[in-house]
Design a protein around this motif. Structure first.
Motif, short mmCIF file in Angstrom:
data_model
loop_
_atom_site.label_atom_id
_atom_site.label_comp_id
_atom_site.label_asym_id
_atom_site.label_seq_id
_atom_site.Cartn_x
_atom_site.Cartn_y
_atom_site.Cartn_z
N THR A 26 0.83 -1.20 0.00
CA THR A 26 0.00 0.00 0.00
C THR A 26 0.87 1.25 0.00
O THR A 26 0.46 2.29 -0.53
CB THR A 26 -0.94 0.02 1.21
OG1 THR A 26 -0.19 -0.17 2.41
CG2 THR A 26 -1.99 -1.07 1.09
N THR A 27 2.07 1.16 0.57
CA THR A 27 2.98 2.31 0.52
C THR A 27 3.42 2.59 -0.91
O THR A 27 3.50 3.75 -1.33
CB THR A 27 4.21 2.06 1.41
OG1 THR A 27 3.79 1.83 2.75
CG2 THR A 27 5.15 3.27 1.39
N ASN A 30 0.50 4.36 -2.47
CA ASN A 30 0.37 5.74 -1.98
C ASN A 30 1.42 6.66 -2.59
O ASN A 30 1.13 7.81 -2.93
CB ASN A 30 0.49 5.77 -0.46
CG ASN A 30 -0.80 5.39 0.23
OD1 ASN A 30 -1.88 5.69 -0.25
ND2 ASN A 30 -0.69 4.72 1.37
N SER A 105 -2.04 -1.45 -5.54
CA SER A 105 -3.03 -1.82 -4.52
C SER A 105 -3.55 -3.24 -4.75
O SER A 105 -3.72 -4.01 -3.81
CB SER A 105 -4.21 -0.83 -4.55
OG SER A 105 -3.89 0.36 -3.89
N LYS A 153 -12.71 12.48 4.39
CA LYS A 153 -12.39 11.09 4.67
C LYS A 153 -13.11 10.61 5.94
O LYS A 153 -13.55 9.46 6.01
CB LYS A 153 -10.87 10.91 4.80
CG LYS A 153 -10.15 11.05 3.48
CD LYS A 153 -8.69 10.65 3.57
CE LYS A 153 -7.86 11.64 4.33
NZ LYS A 153 -6.41 11.31 4.26
N GLU A 166 -6.82 -1.82 1.32
CA GLU A 166 -6.59 -1.30 -0.03
C GLU A 166 -7.81 -0.52 -0.52
O GLU A 166 -7.67 0.52 -1.17
CB GLU A 166 -6.27 -2.44 -0.99
CG GLU A 166 -5.00 -3.21 -0.65
CD GLU A 166 -5.23 -4.29 0.41
OE1 GLU A 166 -4.23 -4.85 0.89
OE2 GLU A 166 -6.40 -4.58 0.75
N GLN A 168 -9.90 1.07 1.40
CA GLN A 168 -9.88 2.32 2.14
C GLN A 168 -8.90 3.30 1.52
O GLN A 168 -9.20 4.49 1.35
CB GLN A 168 -9.49 2.06 3.60
CG GLN A 168 -9.53 3.29 4.49
CD GLN A 168 -10.94 3.74 4.76
OE1 GLN A 168 -11.70 3.06 5.43
NE2 GLN A 168 -11.30 4.91 4.24
N GLU A 169 -7.73 2.80 1.15
CA GLU A 169 -6.70 3.65 0.55
C GLU A 169 -7.18 4.24 -0.78
O GLU A 169 -7.03 5.45 -1.03
CB GLU A 169 -5.42 2.84 0.33
CG GLU A 169 -4.34 3.59 -0.42
CD GLU A 169 -3.65 2.73 -1.47
OE1 GLU A 169 -2.84 3.28 -2.22
OE2 GLU A 169 -3.94 1.53 -1.54
N ASN A 172 -9.90 6.80 -0.20
CA ASN A 172 -9.30 8.03 0.32
C ASN A 172 -8.65 8.84 -0.79
O ASN A 172 -8.76 10.07 -0.82
CB ASN A 172 -8.27 7.70 1.40
CG ASN A 172 -8.91 7.32 2.72
OD1 ASN A 172 -10.10 7.55 2.94
ND2 ASN A 172 -8.12 6.73 3.61
N GLN A 173 -7.98 8.16 -1.69
CA GLN A 173 -7.36 8.86 -2.82
C GLN A 173 -8.43 9.52 -3.70
O GLN A 173 -8.27 10.66 -4.14
CB GLN A 173 -6.53 7.89 -3.66
CG GLN A 173 -5.22 7.47 -3.01
CD GLN A 173 -4.22 8.61 -2.90
OE1 GLN A 173 -4.28 9.59 -3.65
NE2 GLN A 173 -3.29 8.50 -1.97
#
Length: 272
Positions: A26-27, A30, A105, A153, A166, A168-169, A172-173
């Motif tokens: 996930t990093t 991101n 992701s 968010k 993933e 959620q990520e 959020n994006q």
């Protein structure tokens, strides 16, 4: 040249799958999103990395210098490779990096829980899309320029139950950096990328009343059987829908007036 960007994006995705997907996290995702957002915000950098009059090596050198020590080595290397490719327009490079972020992701989800985890991410994205599109006030809140990203968010976390990190990520994006799109539309596009990886299609389904999880799963199985391929459901609730349901897969639309073709669909929706 027409088609150069599509070819470049596909080639970049292939490089990612061959060399970087196995270690993606996930990093990774991101940071790829962050580089795409940097390009959106910095016109001189964006032009420097996409200017066809510059040699590819020069563009790669700019990317290497700007990102040195600021992102994961793998992210920096992907950005360097991307900068050396040919792009039809200034925005195309950022679009390609966004695409890679979604692939990262997917790779992270698959490492965590196999294809079932990727499917759960798709479901998260489509759940978010369905909730937002069904509530005009929520849509307005998520596009309000006066609201902070953190507030948006937080609102999403209160109204949509997302089950995967993933998902959620990616949501959020879509909320924090929609890049000129509506957040729900961007999340649906992310879901489309993941569905394509699984060789699935997305069925856009409008129903007259909300479905619980059991009925949703039964409807998904029924439609997949009807169409002869695995489908992910993008559900929207509209009490005015004729016949109680409308299904669109690609260009094909089925509504309540042709339920004879899918006679068990009504039973799927009403069965307890």
């Amino acid at each position: 040249m027409a088609g150069v960007s599509t070819e470049s994006q596909d080639a970049l995705a292939q490089v990612f799958e061959q060399r970087f997907a196995a270690d993606a996290s996930t990093t990774t995702s991101n940071e790829l999103f962050a580089v795409a957002n940097l390009l959106d915000q910095n016109g001189s950098l964006r032009r420097g990395l996409t200017d066809p009059s510059r040699e590819a090596e020069q563009r790669r050198g700019i990317a290497a210098s700007v990102l040195e020590g600021k992102v994961y080595p793998a992210v920096r290397e992907l950005a360097i490779i991307a900068a050396g490719s040919r792009w039809s327009g200034e925005r195309d490079l950022a679009d390609a990096l966004e695409h890679l972020a979604v692939l990262a992701s997917a790779a992270a989800a698959e490492r965590r829980g196999g294809q079932e985890a990727v499917t759960a991410v798709i479901e998260d994205l489509l759940r978010f899309t369905g909730v937002v599109e069904a509530d005009a006030r929520l849509q307005n809140a998520l596009t309000d320029q006066r609201a902070t990203a953190q507030a948006k968010k937080r609102l999403v976390s209160e109204v949509v139950a997302l089950r995967t990190p993933e998902g959620q990520e990616l949501v959020n994006q879509a909320v924090e950096h929609p890049r000129g799109a509506l957040p729900a539309m961007l999340a649906e596009r992310f879901a489309g990328v993941l569905a394509a990886l699984q060789k699935r299609s997305i069925a856009q389904v409008t129903v007259s009343a909300p479905l619980d999880e059991q009925r949703r799963e039964r409807l998904q199985r029924t439609l997949s059987s009807i169409y002869g391929k695995d489908l992910a459901l993008d559900l929207t609730v509209d009490p005015e829908i004729i016949g109680g349901i409308k299904v669109q897969v690609g260009d094909e639309v089925i509504d309540g007036s042709v339920l004879a073709r899918i006679s068990d669909l009504g039973r799927t929706m009403t069965a307890s």
